[in-house]
Design an enzyme around this catalytic site. Structure first.
Site, mmCIF file in Angstrom:
data_model
loop_
_atom_site.group_PDB
_atom_site.id
_atom_site.type_symbol
_atom_site.label_atom_id
_atom_site.label_comp_id
_atom_site.label_asym_id
_atom_site.label_seq_id
_atom_site.Cartn_x
_atom_site.Cartn_y
_atom_site.Cartn_z
ATOM 1 N N HIS A 1 93.927 61.665 56.229
ATOM 2 C CA HIS A 1 93.473 62.733 56.586
ATOM 3 C C HIS A 1 93.827 62.972 58.122
ATOM 4 O O HIS A 1 93.555 64.059 58.865
ATOM 5 C CB HIS A 1 91.849 62.619 56.954
ATOM 6 C CG HIS A 1 90.943 62.631 55.596
ATOM 7 N ND1 HIS A 1 90.435 63.917 55.577
ATOM 8 C CD2 HIS A 1 90.703 61.957 54.654
ATOM 9 C CE1 HIS A 1 89.659 63.767 54.135
ATOM 10 N NE2 HIS A 1 89.848 62.386 53.706
ATOM 11 N N THR B 1 88.121 72.405 57.639
ATOM 12 C CA THR B 1 87.052 73.123 56.719
ATOM 13 C C THR B 1 86.262 74.043 57.258
ATOM 14 O O THR B 1 85.763 74.980 56.860
ATOM 15 C CB THR B 1 86.518 72.034 55.862
ATOM 16 O OG1 THR B 1 85.775 71.043 56.742
ATOM 17 C CG2 THR B 1 87.420 71.181 54.828
ATOM 18 N N LYS C 1 92.009 69.581 69.252
ATOM 19 C CA LYS C 1 91.288 70.541 68.789
ATOM 20 C C LYS C 1 91.264 71.700 69.791
ATOM 21 O O LYS C 1 91.055 72.559 69.552
ATOM 22 C CB LYS C 1 89.993 70.287 68.272
ATOM 23 C CG LYS C 1 89.924 69.518 67.016
ATOM 24 C CD LYS C 1 88.342 69.272 66.694
ATOM 25 C CE LYS C 1 88.525 68.497 65.227
ATOM 26 N NZ LYS C 1 88.687 69.122 64.007
ATOM 27 N N LYS D 1 83.147 72.216 65.976
ATOM 28 C CA LYS D 1 83.897 71.129 65.537
ATOM 29 C C LYS D 1 83.619 69.749 66.496
ATOM 30 O O LYS D 1 83.523 70.297 67.664
ATOM 31 C CB LYS D 1 85.532 71.501 65.314
ATOM 32 C CG LYS D 1 85.966 72.428 66.328
ATOM 33 C CD LYS D 1 87.203 72.556 66.184
ATOM 34 C CE LYS D 1 87.677 73.983 65.402
ATOM 35 N NZ LYS D 1 87.898 73.714 64.202
ATOM 36 N N ARG D 2 84.081 68.776 66.086
ATOM 37 C CA ARG D 2 84.271 67.627 66.760
ATOM 38 C C ARG D 2 84.884 67.915 68.282
ATOM 39 O O ARG D 2 85.971 68.952 68.449
ATOM 40 C CB ARG D 2 84.608 66.394 66.283
ATOM 41 C CG ARG D 2 83.585 65.733 65.359
ATOM 42 C CD ARG D 2 82.493 65.428 65.851
ATOM 43 N NE ARG D 2 82.807 64.411 67.096
ATOM 44 C CZ ARG D 2 82.796 63.017 66.837
ATOM 45 N NH1 ARG D 2 82.421 62.396 65.651
ATOM 46 N NH2 ARG D 2 83.092 62.366 67.911
ATOM 47 N N LYS E 1 84.936 77.713 55.955
ATOM 48 C CA LYS E 1 83.464 78.250 56.047
ATOM 49 C C LYS E 1 83.364 79.566 56.739
ATOM 50 O O LYS E 1 82.445 80.446 56.239
ATOM 51 C CB LYS E 1 82.522 77.294 56.635
ATOM 52 C CG LYS E 1 82.409 75.843 55.967
ATOM 53 C CD LYS E 1 81.626 74.809 56.964
ATOM 54 C CE LYS E 1 82.138 73.421 56.642
ATOM 55 N NZ LYS E 1 81.871 72.760 57.651
HETATM 56 C C1 LIG Z 1 82.646 71.648 58.402
HETATM 57 C C2 LIG Z 1 82.080 70.840 59.539
HETATM 58 C C3 LIG Z 1 82.989 70.197 60.324
HETATM 59 C C4 LIG Z 1 84.312 69.986 60.309
HETATM 60 O O1 LIG Z 1 84.799 71.269 61.148
HETATM 61 P P1 LIG Z 1 86.395 71.359 61.460
HETATM 62 O O2 LIG Z 1 86.423 72.524 62.107
HETATM 63 O O3 LIG Z 1 87.182 71.660 60.118
HETATM 64 O O4 LIG Z 1 86.913 70.209 62.298
HETATM 65 C C5 LIG Z 1 82.403 69.492 61.117
HETATM 66 N N1 LIG Z 1 80.929 69.114 61.536
HETATM 67 C C6 LIG Z 1 80.245 70.006 60.738
HETATM 68 C C7 LIG Z 1 78.677 69.882 61.030
HETATM 69 C C8 LIG Z 1 80.824 70.872 59.791
HETATM 70 O O5 LIG Z 1 79.733 71.426 58.875
#
Ligand SMILES: *Cc1c(COP(=O)(O)O)cnc(C)c1O
Length: 751
Positions: free
Chosen positions: A310, A597, A496, A490-491, A601
């Site tokens: 990952h 991901t 990032k 995101k985290r 979304k």
């Molecule tokens: C989808 C999701 C992530 C992943 O987000 P990235 O932008 O791909 O890092 C992290 N936390 C939550 C709660 C999510 O739903």
């Protein structure tokens, strides 16, 4: 309908007179009734998806969606003066995860059940999850996220396994959560808990005795590993999880008629990142203990296990000192040493050794040598693995490497979280898009259909209004839904690059102050947790929260710009933020985000991406075309080379670019220091000026310009709604059903 019947029987109330709690319990009962006799498919081979994290989200709503009941229940509740959203709010979100990797595991489990594949997730039951993020004085504080309650969809089983760990014999108790495919099919998610766990040892905040393993093993996910005891605890946790899992898998297969020598015909174990790697030596050890000879055991386990990588961030590839493994699992270590000595006999490149010259055990190297398949999670990521980070391995085992671009569950990320959009799509392309997501492409024929385009816009507008109300209820912040919603969720991690976003926000703020009024008023929304021991990430949160106070509190500025950070970003937040998003920020430093991901979304909900050519953004760009995505910044090759030749000097960009310089200087301006923490702000500015390890400065200028262009296009209107349509129409590829089908065809081969 059945709901009113259950309420009558259980509580002697009608829907109108019932409390939300009663309705919650009645719905949980209904779900249980509908699924209690359904089972997974009893095929010979079964997938065990091993993961330290499962970010499953709230389950009430998704169970109803998957059973096809959500809409009718929501309608019936609404007719009786109740709001299904209020009932869903009563469920604590299961806190079993940290971010994308665990959310991926959850989407995969959902898809495997939808596709009726015999699959089971296996992980740990954390009582307090990662932590609950609370903002105090414009900074993140961490509290235990106590989510378990009588409303949790979790069943205790009679099964326990002894785990010999750290010189003690501890018991792992198996719990299970149903993973509902439809009204005829379900799989399970197995979570192991420490039988002797004691929640009371957690004092204030998230502190506890890290050495007290007979009481602490399943309290938190990823306990702080900035000290030796924290690292040791992670090793303990990993061994606890994998030993219980290995015993369970063997048991489960033997029950189904497996002889130990044909384990691989009954089980395929997908190792989600390196955290569950110890399953490999543990399975070998158990097989040997049960009388299999060593060569056969290694061979069988090789044919059983597959590994997903990952990350290419070197610091995230786990390695543990031999002494730690010896302490946690003395009986395991000899098997790791055997694997290492076989590698040394076979190949000469030191980079591929399992145990290095400093006695560190490289967990990924165990996976890479033993597993029969290895995959990255987006095209670019897999390519980079093969050509850079894991090139020695790809030379050794070219046949093992393959790509499986991540995906998301449309049932949660469209049907459940954006029901109005789902309904519109269904009316235009039919409900078959849920079985075959690629059929979303049919939407493209509406590219010039004014009515459809305006429906897209009004759905977005309604979702923004809902988010706005929710945010007001939760955090007392009002967002005008006439503004553009520009979202980065995101985290928190330097790679990032929330700091790049923040610098750009400062620049917009300074522009407004200097009289450059933007045509498009914008809400910039952030959400994300930072690891408690990750100082710079905490500093970035502090910067954002201070900016939020400053910008929103300035009447002249807040007419054009708002800055918000949602507290405790999680799946439930994501389900509200994503449908309301106009612009999706995916701005990681090229080469650093394996896939992402969140980007998928957001695309599926009609947000337009501003992003670098990183992770799955590359594939999004290929699908939608450059007119329908905003790409900026250096590409991965440039970045990789810049790291290689160590040529990067942030100061140079600072000296040459006034806008950037003003933004950076603002971090420690009078205004900021008046409300912020001097130490944090200075440290952050200094970090950027002297290191900027994730190279925000070189991308700053183009980022500003691209952002401005996107805002202008949004203001312009019509072509924006066409971009939305194109993004939604091309999101089909990112259904996790597609990803799971590929895994099954190429790796798992479940029948
Ligand atoms: C989808 C999701 C992530 C992943 O987000 P990235 O932008 O791909 O890092 C992290 N936390 C939550 C709660 C999510 O739903």
């Amino acid at each position: 309908m059945e709901l009113s019947y259950i309420l009558q029987e259980k509580y002697n109330v009608t829907i109108k007179t019932a409390t939300n709690e009663q309705i919650y319990y009645a719905l949980a009962f209904l779900i249980n009734q509908k699924t209690k006799n359904t089972k997974s498919k009893p095929t010979k081979k079964k997938l065990y998806y091993l993961s330290a994290e499962f970010l499953i989200g709230r389950l009430l709503g998704s169970a109803l969606v998957n059973l096809g009941l959500y809409e009718s229940v929501a309608k019936e509740l609404c007719e009786n003066g109740k709001d299904i959203a209020d009932i869903e709010e009563l469920e604590n979100e299961p806190s079993l995860c940290n971010g994308g990797l665990g959310r991926l595991a959850a989407c995969f489990m959902d898809s495997a059940a939808a596709l009726k594949l015999n699959a089971e997730g296996v992980g740990l039951l954390y009582h307090f999850g990662l932590f609950r993020q609370v903002f105090e004085n414009n900074a993140q504080t961490a509290k235990p996220d106590k989510w378990l309650s009588d409303k949790s969809f979790l069943a205790k089983t009679d099964t326990t396994y002894p785990v010999e760990i750290g010189g003690k014999m501890l018991m792992a108790r198996q719990y299970q959560i149903d993973v509902i495919g439809d009204s005829n099919y379900k799989n399970k998610l197995t979570l192991f808990d420490l039988e002797s766990i004691d929640e009371k040892i957690v004092a204030d905040g998230i502190e506890f005795d890290k050495q007290d393993i007979s009481q602490n093993l399943t309290l938190f996910l990823y306990p702080d590993d900035s000290d030796e005891n924290g690292r040791l605890l992670r090793v303990y946790q990993q061994y606890f999880m994998t030993s219980a899992a290995a015993q369970y898998i063997i048991d489960d297969c033997v029950k189904r008629g497996c002889k130990l020598s044909d384990l691989h015909e009954y089980a395929v174990v997908q190792i989600n990142d390196t955290h569950p790697t110890m399953i490999i030596p543990e399975l070998i050890r158990l097989l040997c203990e049960k009388g299999t000879d060593l060569d056969d055991a290694i061979n069988t386990v090789s044919k059983t296990c597959a590994y997903t990588n990952h990350t290419i961030l070197a610091e995230a590839l786990e390695k543990w000192h031999i002494s730690m493994i010896k302490k946690a699992a003395p009986k395991l270590l000899p098997y790791i040493e055997i694997l290492d000595s076989r590698v040394r006999r076979k190949c000469c490149d030191e980079k591929t050794f399992i145990i290095d010259s400093n006695d560190m055990v490289h967990m990924a190297n165990i996976d890479l040598h033993v597993c029969f398949a290895v995959n990255g999670v987006a095209k670019l990521h897999t390519e980079l693995l093969k050509t850079t980070e894991l090139s020695e391995f790809s030379k050794l085992y070219p046949h093992k490497f393959h790509n499986k671009t991540n995906g998301i569950s449309f049932r949660r990320w469209l049907c459940l979280s954006n029901p109005r959009l789902a309904k519109l799509i269904e009316s235009l392309v039919g409900s078959s898009y849920l079985e075959n997501a690629e059929s979303l492409k049919v939407l493209l024929k509406y590219i010039n259909d004014e009515k459809v385009l305006s429906q897209l816009v009004s759905i977005k507008q309604e979702n923004k209004q809902k988010l706005s109300q929710y945010l007001f209820k939760k955090q007392g912040i009002h967002l005008p839904e006439a503004f553009l919603f520009d979202i980065q969720i995101k985290r928190l991690h330097e790679y990032k690059r929330q700091q790049l976003n923040a610098l750009s926000v400062i620049s917009m703020y300074l522009d407004i102050l200097s009289g450059k009024i933007p045509k498009t008023p914008v809400c910039v929304i952030f959400g994300g947790k930072a690891a408690p021991a990750y100082t710079i990430a905490q500093d970035i949160i502090h910067l954002i929260l201070c900016l939020s106070q400053l910008v929103n509190g300035d009447e002249a500025v807040s007419r054009y710009l708002r800055v918000v950070m949602v507290e405790n970003y999680n799946v439930s937040w994501a389900q509200k933020l994503i449908p309301a998003c106009d612009i999706s920020q995916q701005i990681s430093l090229a080469s650093k985000e394996a896939s992402g991901t969140g980007n998928m979304k957001l695309m599926l909900s009609g947000a337009i991406t501003i992003g670098t050519l990183d992770g799955a953004n590359v594939e999004i760009a290929e699908l939608v075309g450059r007119e329908n995505i905003y790409i900026f910044g250096d590409d991965s090759e440039t970045v990789v080379n810049r790291y290689k030749d160590k040529s990067y000097q942030p100061q140079k960009y600072y000296d040459e670019n006034k806008k950037l310089r003003d933004a950076v200087n603002f971090i420690t301006s009078e205004k900021m220091l008046a409300i912020g923490d001097r130490n944090r702000l200075r440290r952050l500015k200094n970090e950027l000026l002297t290191k900027d390890w994730f190279m925000t400065f070189p991308d700053f200028d183009e980022y500003m310009k691209t952002r401005e262009k996107a805002y202008a296009d949004y203001f312009e209107g019509q072509s924006w709604s066409q971009k939305m349509l194109v993004n939604i129409a091309n999101a089909g590829y990112f259904s996790s059903d597609r990803t799971i089908k590929e895994y099954n065809a190429d790796v798992w081969k479940l029948n």
